[in-house]
Design an enzyme around this catalytic site. Structure first.
Site, PDB file in Angstrom:
ATOM      1  CG  HIS A   1      -5.533  -2.715   0.989  1.00 45.20           C
ATOM      2  ND1 HIS A   1      -4.936  -2.422  -0.213  1.00 45.20           N
ATOM      3  CD2 HIS A   1      -4.945  -1.888   1.899  1.00 45.20           C
ATOM      4  CE1 HIS A   1      -4.026  -1.459  -0.040  1.00 45.20           C
ATOM      5  NE2 HIS A   1      -4.005  -1.129   1.241  1.00 45.20           N
TER       6      HIS A   1
ATOM      7  CG  ASP B   1      -7.070  -3.307  -2.470  1.00 49.38           C
ATOM      8  OD1 ASP B   1      -7.617  -2.365  -1.870  1.00 49.38           O
ATOM      9  OD2 ASP B   1      -5.885  -3.648  -2.287  1.00 49.38           O
TER      10      ASP B   1
ATOM     11  CB  SER C   1      -0.949  -0.054   1.201  1.00 49.75           C
ATOM     12  OG  SER C   1      -1.996   0.874   1.045  1.00 49.75           O
TER      13      SER C   1
END
Lengths: 276, 276
Positions: A254, A222, A146
């Protein structure tokens, strides 16, 4: 440097260390996994940069990376995601301030005093690691999740020759065009968007690319995929004819359940480059 | 039953579910990993019982078990370690009350109203799992860590035919002779020590043993090893000529870094029994 803990782990050692940081003007904590091979001499090093809200600890306990790093004889370093402490500026939002350093050197008030994560991760921490542990700094690779995927990709492209390979899990790929980016880059670097370009993986890919292999996984489910903008980086990679494997993984989200699922392949990917 | 979360994980699904429990007279939460094979029909089930202070979540995010369970096509269930909630009795100490159910049916005040973890784990939750998920309940195995290792060993021996194999990481092995045991058994079961014997792995080993293979790992640097008393169980195993592998692992401590290091071998050990 102070040792917070050292645990035997996959025949090596998972350590946590704290040290006064010059770049960040506060104490910084990091995790370091050393495989058993480090007892006999320097080993290659894989950086793992974490995402929003994380400390040095999240990936260290949840990503399952040590199993594969031990298999490959590779060390793993888990830096924190920002400076921390009572005297360090912060924001009520989870995505700004402590836990959200975005891997930049802040130039704006009140962030500039401590938020120098680019220098910390690319200069100060590598120097400390080289001097303190059995690490072969000529063999480094970098990955992240991320916001940490953003950090990994931007550092890999901005520092040619430093990393032999770069990978990322669900990276923030085009922050200058995303709410995960514009807010933070404005706060840390100011309104002049030209200062932002060197912290955008898509723009760096358009401008210079990476002199090694790239592996990126993103889950099709996600929940933040609209903020990540994998399509922008994919287009830039294809336009440049950059050596890269970009995968959209069906059903994954995610979370660290996603990261841990593909960790074996990422570590093996880096091992190929580090032992080439 | 309510679904709290479901995440794609190693091609299967890591779920978290809550349900009203009759045994514990409160809502109970558990984690369940289903490998992709469960889409096509019932799969074997490995129980993972956690230690003091843990919830359903610790092992689910820190033990790295899903990687190996996915490889073997085995489901994993992660029950909580006690009843919980505002109306549930508790104690200030970390090792009594919520987070410390010790896998017994309490008979003493104030614990008896909710602390029925033996019935919950051996009766109520298996029935719920069988009715709700694609699990082959004729193929079950059980493992656990510390207090959960105690639970795994005692359940395996007390319920012949239920589990094909049992393993444990740093189990509390002789609680009737340890401060990790005497305190809790007194609180939950009262002063009559005859009621304690069926919750002591060493005494059960002396009395009846286990009708299948056993694998136990304990770290030589385990900071709680004097409370665990692996020597008592080792003597009982050897005296009985019980089929078992007992390993003292050099340098490892009581942490999840130890558990995750040997998880692959434990899952493979159970797979051998489950697919025999």
């Amino acid at each position: 440097m102070e040792t917070i803990s050292e645990n035997a782990c996959f025949a090596g050692t998972q350590g946590v260390y704290t040290h006064p940081s010059k770049s960040c003007a506060c104490d910084m904590t990091f995790g370091l996994f050393l495989p058993q091979e480090a007892k006999d001499g320097p080993v290659p090093l894989l950086w793992y940069l974490s995402g929003l809200t994380c400390t040095h600890e999240n990936a260290m306990v949840k990503a399952g990376a040590q199993a594969w790093a031990a298999e490959q004889g590779i060390a793993l370093v888990f830096p924190d995601t920002s400076p921390r402490g009572d005297g360090v500026a912060d924001d009520e939002a989870y995505d700004l301030g402590q836990g959200a350093g975005f891997y930049v050197n802040a130039t704006e008030t009140p962030w500039a005093a401590h938020f120098q994560m680019w220098d910390y991760v690319t200069k100060e921490l590598p120097a400390l690691l080289e001097e303190s542990f059995a690490l072969d700094m000529t063999r480094q690779a970098i990955t992240g999740h991320s916001m940490g995927g953003h950090g990994a990709l931007t550092m890999a492209m901005a520092l040619p020759g430093r990393f032999r390979s770069v990978s990322a899990f669900a990276p923030i790929s085009n922050p200058t065009a995303s709410d995960w980016g514009r807010k933070q880059l404005t706060a840390y670097l100011g309104n002049n968007e030209t200062a932002w370009a060197s912290h955008d993986a898509t723009l760096l890919m358009q401008d210079k690319g990476f002199d090694g292999p790239i592996l990126i996984d993103t889950g099709t489910n996600d929940q933040f995929i609209d903020l990540l903008k994998p399509e922008a980086l994919a287009a830039a990679v294809a336009t440049r004819r950059q050596q890269a494997t970009l995968r959209l993984q069906p059903g994954y989200d995610h979370s660290y359940f996603f990261v841990s699922t593909f960790m074996e392949e990422h570590v093996a990917f880096h091992a190929d480059a580090l032992y080439a």
